[in-house]
Design a protein around this motif. Structure first.
Motif, PDB file in Angstrom:
ATOM      1  N   ALA A  89       0.868  -1.182   0.000  1.00 28.61           N
ATOM      2  CA  ALA A  89       0.000   0.000   0.000  1.00 28.61           C
ATOM      3  C   ALA A  89       0.900   1.227   0.000  1.00 28.61           C
ATOM      4  O   ALA A  89       1.308   1.732   1.051  1.00 28.61           O
ATOM      5  N   ASN A  90       1.208   1.693  -1.196  1.00 31.57           N
ATOM      6  CA  ASN A  90       2.193   2.760  -1.360  1.00 31.57           C
ATOM      7  C   ASN A  90       1.576   4.102  -1.710  1.00 31.57           C
ATOM      8  O   ASN A  90       2.180   5.145  -1.471  1.00 31.57           O
ATOM      9  N   ALA A  91       0.365   4.113  -2.270  1.00 28.46           N
ATOM     10  CA  ALA A  91      -0.236   5.369  -2.727  1.00 28.46           C
ATOM     11  C   ALA A  91      -0.345   6.366  -1.580  1.00 28.46           C
ATOM     12  O   ALA A  91      -0.726   6.012  -0.463  1.00 28.46           O
ATOM     13  N   GLY A  92      -0.003   7.604  -1.863  1.00 25.71           N
ATOM     14  CA  GLY A  92      -0.094   8.626  -0.822  1.00 25.71           C
ATOM     15  C   GLY A  92      -0.007  10.021  -1.411  1.00 25.71           C
ATOM     16  O   GLY A  92       0.491  10.208  -2.527  1.00 25.71           O
ATOM     17  N   ILE A  93      -0.500  10.992  -0.672  1.00 25.70           N
ATOM     18  CA  ILE A  93      -0.396  12.396  -1.060  1.00 25.70           C
ATOM     19  C   ILE A  93       0.131  13.194   0.118  1.00 25.70           C
ATOM     20  O   ILE A  93       0.040  12.767   1.268  1.00 25.70           O
ATOM     21  N   SER A  94       0.689  14.357  -0.188  1.00 26.26           N
ATOM     22  CA  SER A  94       1.277  15.187   0.860  1.00 26.26           C
ATOM     23  C   SER A  94       1.058  16.657   0.551  1.00 26.26           C
ATOM     24  O   SER A  94       1.399  17.124  -0.547  1.00 26.26           O
ATOM     25  N   HIS A  95       0.451  17.365   1.506  1.00 21.82           N
ATOM     26  CA  HIS A  95       0.268  18.807   1.396  1.00 21.82           C
ATOM     27  C   HIS A  95       0.388  19.398   2.795  1.00 21.82           C
ATOM     28  O   HIS A  95       0.082  18.739   3.793  1.00 21.82           O
ATOM     29  N   GLY A  96       0.804  20.641   2.866  1.00 16.70           N
ATOM     30  CA  GLY A  96       0.763  21.345   4.129  1.00 16.70           C
ATOM     31  C   GLY A  96      -0.683  21.650   4.498  1.00 16.70           C
ATOM     32  O   GLY A  96      -1.523  21.858   3.615  1.00 16.70           O
ATOM     33  N   THR A  97      -0.972  21.670   5.787  1.00 15.82           N
ATOM     34  CA  THR A  97      -2.330  21.976   6.258  1.00 15.82           C
ATOM     35  C   THR A  97      -2.255  22.843   7.509  1.00 15.82           C
ATOM     36  O   THR A  97      -1.336  22.687   8.328  1.00 15.82           O
TER      37      THR A  97
END
Length: 265
Positions: A89-97
Motif C-alpha cells: 500500500a504505497n499510494a499517498g499524497i502530501s500537502h501542508g495543512t
C-alpha cells in the motif's frame, strides 16, 4: 487464465511513479508477476511495457479512494496470478495543512482518505486469499514524518503516524494466519512529491536505491524499517527527545507547501 509466475506475485498501489514505480522495477528484475494500480493509465502502460516479462504484469487504472475499484483489481489479480504473495500500500499524497484555515479541512480529509483509509481498503481484499494460502505479506508505506508532528504538516504527519499504528495492530491480528505485516518508513526520497519541498532534505535518496533496500527488508522478515538508516537514527532521537526540547527545536521548522492558498499566513 492464470499467469505463470516465475517469482513473487506482487500488487502495488501508487505504482505509476516515484517509490511505487521503483518498487515495481525492482520486483520485475526478480521475476515477479505484478499488479500495478494507480490513477494515470498512460503512465502505468508505459511502466508495464518497460519491465522485464511485461506480458506477466497487469495494470489497474483507478483511484485508491475508490474502494470498489481496489476490490475488483484484487479479485482479478488473485485470479490471473493464481494467488498473492506481497501487497504494498504505497499510494499517498502530501500537502501542508493549517487547522485554522477552513479551506484546508478538505485537504486534511483527502490526506487521511488516501494515506490511511485506502491502506486498509488495499489490504482487505487480499486477506482471505492469504489465509487460504497460509502465507502472504502486507506492506504499509509510512514515513519518518509520522514519528513526531511537524508544524504546518499536521495532516501528513497524522496520516503516517496512523499507518504505523494501524500496521502494528494488523501485524498482531494476522500473526495466527501466517500473514506478515511490514511497515517501511521512508526518509526523504527524490520523487515528484518531495520535489515540492522548498527546504533542505537530509540524506536524500533515489527511488531506485530506496526500492533495493525496501525489497531486501521485506524479504528479510523485518517488522518496521526506516530507510535510509541515517534517518532511522534521527527518528529514534526525535522519539526520545523531551517535548520541551522538541518544541523549542522544531516550532520554526520549514513547512510543507499548502494546496489551498486562500487566507495563507
Amino acid at each position: 487464465m492464470t499467469m505463470a509466475a516465475a517469482g513473487p506475485r506482487v500488487f502495488i498501489t501508487g505504482a505509476s511513479s516515484g517509490i511505487g514505480a521503483a518498487l515495481a522495477a525492482r520486483y520485475a528484475q526478480e521475476g515477479a508477476t505484478l499488479g500495478l494500480f494507480a490513477r494515470r493509465e498512460a503512465a502505468l502502460r508505459e511502466l508495464a511495457g518497460s519491465l522485464p516479462h511485461s506480458d506477466l504484469h497487469r495494470i489497474y487504472p483507478g483511484d485508491v479512494c475508490d474502494h470498489a475499484a481496489l476490490s475488483a483489481a484484487a479479485r482479478d489479480f488473485i485470479a490471473t496470478a493464481g494467488g498473492i504473495d506481497i501487497v504494498i500500500a504505497n499510494a499517498g499524497i502530501s500537502h501542508g495543512t493549517l487547522t485554522e484555515v477552513p479551506e484546508d479541512l478538505p485537504v486534511f480529509e483527502a490526506i487521511i482518505a488516501t494515506n490511511v483509509t485506502a491502506t486498509v481498503a488495499t489490504f482487505g481484499p487480499f486477506i482471505e486469499a492469504m489465509r487460504e494460502q497460509g502465507h502472504g505479506t502486507l506492506v504499509g508505506i509510512a514515513s519518518v514524518a509520522g514519528v513526531r508532528g511537524l508544524p504546518g504538516g499536521g495532516g501528513y504527519s497524522a496520516s503516517k503516524a496512523a499507518v504505523v499504528t494501524y500496521c502494528e495492530a494488523l501485524r498482531l491480528e494476522m500473526r495466527r494466519h501466517g500473514i506478515r505485516v511490514v511497515t517501511i518508513a521512508p526518509g526523504y526520497i527524490d520523487t515528484p512529491m518531495t520535489r515540492q519541498n522548498k527546504y533542505h532534505m537530509p540524506f536524500l535518496m533515489t527511488p531506485e536505491r530506496f526500492a533495493g533496500r525496501a525489497v531486501r527488508a521485506i524479504a528479510g522478515g523485518v517488522r518496521y524499517r526506516v530507510i535510509p538508516w541515517q534517518m532511522g537514527v534521527v527518528a529514534k532521537l526525535l522519539r526520545w527527545l523531551p517535548d520541551a526540547l522538541y518544541d523549542l527545536a522544531f516550532a520554526r521548522a520549514p513547512r510543507k507547501a499548502r494546496k489551498a492558498r486562500k487566507h495563507a499566513p
